[in-house]
Design an enzyme around this catalytic site. Sequence first.
Site, PDB file in Angstrom:
ATOM      1  N   GLU A   3      37.577  34.490  25.395  1.00 18.06           N
ATOM      2  CA  GLU A   3      37.402  33.956  26.747  1.00 18.06           C
ATOM      3  C   GLU A   3      37.053  32.480  26.681  1.00 18.06           C
ATOM      4  O   GLU A   3      36.208  32.076  25.870  1.00 18.06           O
ATOM      5  CB  GLU A   3      36.291  34.746  27.443  1.00 18.06           C
ATOM      6  CG  GLU A   3      36.564  35.032  28.882  1.00 18.06           C
ATOM      7  CD  GLU A   3      37.759  35.957  29.106  1.00 18.06           C
ATOM      8  OE1 GLU A   3      38.863  35.416  29.349  1.00 18.06           O
ATOM      9  OE2 GLU A   3      37.598  37.189  29.029  1.00 18.06           O
ATOM     10  N   SER A  13      39.765  38.680  41.088  1.00 13.68           N
ATOM     11  CA  SER A  13      38.957  39.603  40.283  1.00 13.68           C
ATOM     12  C   SER A  13      39.001  39.291  38.798  1.00 13.68           C
ATOM     13  O   SER A  13      38.616  40.114  37.980  1.00 13.68           O
ATOM     14  CB  SER A  13      39.468  41.029  40.489  1.00 13.68           C
ATOM     15  OG  SER A  13      39.282  41.399  41.824  1.00 13.68           O
ATOM     16  N   SER A  47      46.834  35.724  40.517  1.00 13.14           N
ATOM     17  CA  SER A  47      47.458  34.456  40.896  1.00 13.14           C
ATOM     18  C   SER A  47      48.550  34.050  39.904  1.00 13.14           C
ATOM     19  O   SER A  47      49.641  33.643  40.315  1.00 13.14           O
ATOM     20  CB  SER A  47      46.406  33.357  41.001  1.00 13.14           C
ATOM     21  OG  SER A  47      45.541  33.413  39.901  1.00 13.14           O
ATOM     22  N   ASP A  73      47.162  33.510  30.829  1.00 13.47           N
ATOM     23  CA  ASP A  73      47.555  34.455  31.869  1.00 13.47           C
ATOM     24  C   ASP A  73      49.069  34.558  32.002  1.00 13.47           C
ATOM     25  O   ASP A  73      49.629  35.655  32.087  1.00 13.47           O
ATOM     26  CB  ASP A  73      46.942  34.025  33.210  1.00 13.47           C
ATOM     27  CG  ASP A  73      45.429  33.837  33.107  1.00 13.47           C
ATOM     28  OD1 ASP A  73      44.846  34.319  32.114  1.00 13.47           O
ATOM     29  OD2 ASP A  73      44.850  33.222  34.004  1.00 13.47           O
TER      30      ASP A  73
HETATM   31  C1  GLA Z   1      41.182  31.926  33.709  1.00 16.11           C
HETATM   32  C2  GLA Z   1      42.246  30.956  33.240  1.00 16.11           C
HETATM   33  C3  GLA Z   1      42.679  31.278  31.821  1.00 16.11           C
HETATM   34  C4  GLA Z   1      41.464  31.393  30.887  1.00 16.11           C
HETATM   35  C5  GLA Z   1      40.395  32.297  31.485  1.00 16.11           C
HETATM   36  C6  GLA Z   1      39.125  32.294  30.686  1.00 16.11           C
HETATM   37  O1  GLA Z   1      41.726  33.202  33.820  1.00 16.11           O
HETATM   38  O2  GLA Z   1      43.379  31.028  34.094  1.00 16.11           O
HETATM   39  O3  GLA Z   1      43.581  30.309  31.362  1.00 16.11           O
HETATM   40  O4  GLA Z   1      40.948  30.135  30.582  1.00 16.11           O
HETATM   41  O5  GLA Z   1      40.080  31.939  32.798  1.00 16.11           O
HETATM   42  O6  GLA Z   1      39.335  32.805  29.407  1.00 16.11           O
END
Ligand code: GLA
Length: 433
Positions: free
Chosen positions: A16, A108, A113, A187
């Site tokens: 993370e 969430s 998105s 993501d």
């Molecule tokens: C969001 C961002 C990702 C990542 C996470 C944290 O989801 O879109 O790119 O940085 O936070 O790990």
Amino acid sequence: MNWLAIAPGRVNLIGEHTDYNGLPVLPMALDRDVRIEFAVADGPVVRLDSPLARLDTFAFQLKRPIEAADQGHWSNYVRAAANGLLEHGVPLKQGIEGTVTGDVPIASGLSSSSALVVASALALLKANGVEVAGASETTGGPASSTRAQPEPALSPRSPVAPISRLELATLMARAERFVGLEGGGMDQAACLHGAEGHALRIDFEPLRVTPVAVPEGWRWVVASSLVRAEKSRGARDAYNERAGQCREALAVLGSVFANDASVTAERDRPGVAPVSYRDLIADGDVDGLLERTRRILPPALFRRFRHVVTEGRRVALAEVAMREADMRGFGDLMVRSHESLRDDYAVSTSELDEIVTVALEAGAAGARLTGAGFGGCAVALCDAPTMGPVMDALSERFYGPRLSRPPSREEMFAAKPSGGARVRIRDSSGGGL
Ligand code: GLA
């Protein structure tokens, strides 16, 4: 003809706030997605509506520069995709009109998105006859052809050249910055490369995706903290602040280490300052690095830095644990990740901490917040017999006092590692899936 662009959300298992620092992550695509049912529009216009609450109808022209709507408006994710494709030189002569539905919980930490960005991009590419290499338009199966492969350079393209999933993931990660979040690339890559039964190790700079099979008999429970974490609103500034602190820490160390022959010599590159987090942990000695940097960095920056580099190490260890089916070991790493996010990175909340505690006390092998934090969801790892008791304990102890009903399927659910984003013909029976 009507089409369906389907893009899954993701749950991050570990890693993370590492992606924007160039260190790996280990998410999986969810069996929940954002869907755009669309037809090719008569001209360069995007017109979308949605039966989902809070998503009002909008339209915009596919003409550069694409103007942003008000901050927080959902159309900005669709605009981001269109803008990214146009800036990359994809001529979008045809727009789309259609309807957005889906079952990825919004705000969430499960990337609804980015799923909307990716679904929009796939729909626009389809409308303009641009092929996405590796797309499974007829089978809808996992994007299994996307094993680790080098990222092709992003170069201006000829109108009909196909685009690869890796290229599109990179492009959409940049494109999504349109909403003002200085996000990394996790993501969009997870959404485009999901593989049934697999987590995804994702490396950056260059982007690479390596599926890792989730061992039989293990389950993931996703539980909402009931606190919204909106990328384009409240959570954005706190997120960007963290990203800035990470850059600052790197800049401080870069300048100090550049003048420290003993450090640079250790790295076999005397006189060359480490310029990336990957450089800094390349020799695997994270503890030694922390020893050396503790007195150089101001305390707050040091804590952010310590989270990033230890999380990078945890992802590597977690990948090995998963490959060796050592899921208790994986769970321990999740717990350490949560502690680090809570204590060093300061992105947890009391609700997320409570979910983690309840899940662990009920027998989960591991639990942690997932996504950016500041609200959103936690994820717990359970063996099959423990999943029921963990969900019961969360219902009773976490949701019981907060809701006057059991948690909905939006609020708590068992997640299955699933296939990646795709476009299909929507069949006339109305189902399409
Ligand atoms: C969001 C961002 C990702 C990542 C996470 C944290 O989801 O879109 O790119 O940085 O936070 O790990």
